[in-house]
Design an enzyme around this catalytic site. Sequence first.
Site, PDB file in Angstrom:
ATOM      1  N   LEU A  14       0.848  -1.191   0.000  1.00  0.00           N
ATOM      2  CA  LEU A  14       0.000   0.000   0.000  1.00  0.00           C
ATOM      3  C   LEU A  14       0.882   1.239   0.000  1.00  0.00           C
ATOM      4  O   LEU A  14       0.916   2.004   0.970  1.00  0.00           O
ATOM      5  CB  LEU A  14      -0.914  -0.041   1.230  1.00  0.00           C
ATOM      6  CG  LEU A  14      -2.170   0.829   1.151  1.00  0.00           C
ATOM      7  CD1 LEU A  14      -2.972   0.539  -0.114  1.00  0.00           C
ATOM      8  CD2 LEU A  14      -3.037   0.585   2.380  1.00  0.00           C
ATOM      9  N   HIS A  15       1.592   1.430  -1.108  1.00  0.00           N
ATOM     10  CA  HIS A  15       2.476   2.602  -1.171  1.00  0.00           C
ATOM     11  C   HIS A  15       1.848   3.701  -2.010  1.00  0.00           C
ATOM     12  O   HIS A  15       0.671   3.658  -2.317  1.00  0.00           O
ATOM     13  CB  HIS A  15       3.854   2.196  -1.666  1.00  0.00           C
ATOM     14  CG  HIS A  15       3.895   1.888  -3.144  1.00  0.00           C
ATOM     15  ND1 HIS A  15       4.979   2.184  -3.924  1.00  0.00           N
ATOM     16  CD2 HIS A  15       2.991   1.326  -3.951  1.00  0.00           C
ATOM     17  CE1 HIS A  15       4.734   1.798  -5.167  1.00  0.00           C
ATOM     18  NE2 HIS A  15       3.530   1.268  -5.220  1.00  0.00           N
ATOM     19  N   ALA A  16       2.662   4.658  -2.398  1.00  0.00           N
ATOM     20  CA  ALA A  16       2.169   5.944  -2.910  1.00  0.00           C
ATOM     21  C   ALA A  16       0.910   5.878  -3.789  1.00  0.00           C
ATOM     22  O   ALA A  16      -0.126   6.441  -3.438  1.00  0.00           O
ATOM     23  CB  ALA A  16       3.271   6.648  -3.657  1.00  0.00           C
ATOM     24  N   ALA A  19      -2.007   3.784  -2.424  1.00  0.00           N
ATOM     25  CA  ALA A  19      -2.472   4.492  -1.234  1.00  0.00           C
ATOM     26  C   ALA A  19      -3.320   5.691  -1.635  1.00  0.00           C
ATOM     27  O   ALA A  19      -4.372   5.954  -1.032  1.00  0.00           O
ATOM     28  CB  ALA A  19      -1.292   4.937  -0.382  1.00  0.00           C
TER      29      ALA A  19
END
Lengths: 89, 672
Positions: A14-16, A19
């Site tokens: 769940l990164h940039a 997200a």
Amino acid sequence: MAQRTVTIASSVGLHARPASLFVEAAAATGLDVEIGRAGDDLVDATSILGVMALGAKFGEEVVLSADGDGADEALETLVALLSRDLDAE
Amino acid sequence: MSIINDSQVILDLTGADRHAATRALAERLVATGRCTDLDAFIEDVRLREEKMATGLPGGIGIPHARSAAITEPSLVFGRSAEGIDWGAKDGPATLVFLIAAPEQGGDAHMQMLPKLARALMKSEFKEALAAATTEAEVVAIVSAEVALDQAPAAAPVATPATTARSLKLVGVTSCPTGIAHTYMAAESLERAAKAAGHTMIVETQGSAGSSPLDPAVIASADAVIFAHDLEVKDKGRFAGKPTIDVGVKKGISDGPALVAAAADLVKAWEADPSLAAKAAPAAASGGLTTKVEADVHLGIKIRQWLMTGVSYMIPFVAAGGILIALSFMFAQMALGEQGAIEIVKYGLTAEGEYNVVQNFSVTSLTQWAALFFVIGAASFGFLVPILSAFIAFAIADRPGLVPGLVGGSIAVTMGAGFLGGIVTGFIGGFAAKWISSWKVAKGVRGVMPVVVIPLLSTLLTAGLFITVIGRPITSLSEGLTNGLNSMSGGSAILLGAVLGAMMGFDLGGPVNKVAYSFAVAGLGTAGAATDSAELKIMAAVMAAGMVAPLAMALSTTLRPKLFTEPERENGKAAWLLGASFISEGAIPFAAADPVRIIVSSVVGSSVTGALAMAFGTTLRAPHGGIWVLPLIGNFLLFLVALAAGVIVMATIVIALKSREPKVEAAPMMASA
């Protein structure tokens, strides 16, 4: 108060970008949505920094919670979102 | 390696748009060697950015990408006062973090992003970054929050199969004076090895003696690194292992590269057994000769042998020189103007009143002067023999001692001075080495070191010297001494300037050492006169050697903003180091900014050297800086000459550093 558990399907977690998509969707529900790991404090799901700070990895389970009218449906949408590989899209 | 460093910080980021700004940030990764293809990387970032803008509420931008053009996880920080549009709904980004991760880098950026996000939730973090005044501050602020948990995977992209294996390394470091470079190189190598995941223990063969490595440690070592300016003592212990052999300065500046080279050598040996086989016979024979030496430049070997001799000679000069200087001081106090001339008549076996042994009395200043003189002169008597003996020792190990010592002693008696001593040292060393390598019957082998080698090598060396070589060398030596003594005004100042420039050129390196050795060697032939040319040369050389560290200390005090935090700390230490004639105190500054520092150092030091000669300051002690001020002739003028050079150098340093702000420091740091 509705709660759901979901496994992160984005291949790098769940990164940039995943997200951001999640946070947008959470904000679009109009409800107070929270996200976090089971047993830990949940953070505001509409704060991009808060969500990124979780550092949730691919395959990790997170808990979503929402309050208010339509909470269940809202969570359904969000669960479906997190169950897709947003990284590949 | 850390993900961020001083060069990866832009305190005033500009750009027509976020893509231009990203390019400016990415260029820093090229400068620090972490990006192998600027355009490819920028393209990867742009693709990411176009899928979704990376601007975050709060004036943040986090452009990022995984890219095949990136060699290690990195972060570049840029700060823009007016802000650059980064697609965030609430306004432009004032703090930009470019995050770059290698393609097969595992989850490095998955560590960086969450940690950065967490940090950005704290207002103190953002405020600190907005208020930071130096790159080093930014690095500290960011590193405190965003650091990778495990050490990144070993080698850069060039070697796809990374050496995960942790090696055991051993090493030896040494330098002629033995106080600074030896220990700096040891520390640099040990740190570099640790950073690369290996263990390393270094035996420092400095002037404080050396505690030899445990033989078991050496036996279990995978590779050896020699970073030395003197011949390695007992080199045989390390025979038969993959060895890297460089000068001590490389040990200081290129620690990581040497460790990597050692690791590569280990792999090469494992791949090719014939390499180990070639080195094995050397181990078996007790290690007198090893093929390792053949790889090193002959010029470097000659310098190492010479420096070994000089380094053993220096303590004799120190003890003798200071004692003689003190004795002359007392003699002049006791006997007036002619005191120094009188005092040399005293001796241990002299006639009548000049016999110190019989007439010594605690209450007589003259007798104290005589005592000091006698002891100092005795110490001085050993200069040439010791120089010769240890040059030979460096060449041939223990067998060199006898021909070197005897040859040197004969050189003194014949009046051939230092030149003679150097010649006998080399002849003695090679003679001993050659005779040691003879194949002899088993019975004779036993008495070789005790009887045969000393006998034959000494006969050969001294014999050659007395009958053939000695006289020409003696005339040469006398000519040199006369030349120096008759040198007047203009040429003296020129000599002072040249010696000064040499002292300032490489701060403890080879050129500096040549000038210094020249001065120290001269002390031995200085004679009783208190104003011999050699004494003036020594004063000029020492003054010049004090300029660089003192000037840097002054510069960091006057204009701290021009320097990084570590440099300011080094500046404080440099006051004491400069005052003690330890030129190495300026090395950290030269390493960070070589051209500016060296240029100003050469100018400032030559000014001091020239002035010291012009003022006729003299010094009989080979070292000591401020601490031997009482022994310096015309010490007020000495201080004037010193101050002049320090001010000149500091002015130039400040002027040069002010013209081009620290942006220029980036390429320097990358190559340091």
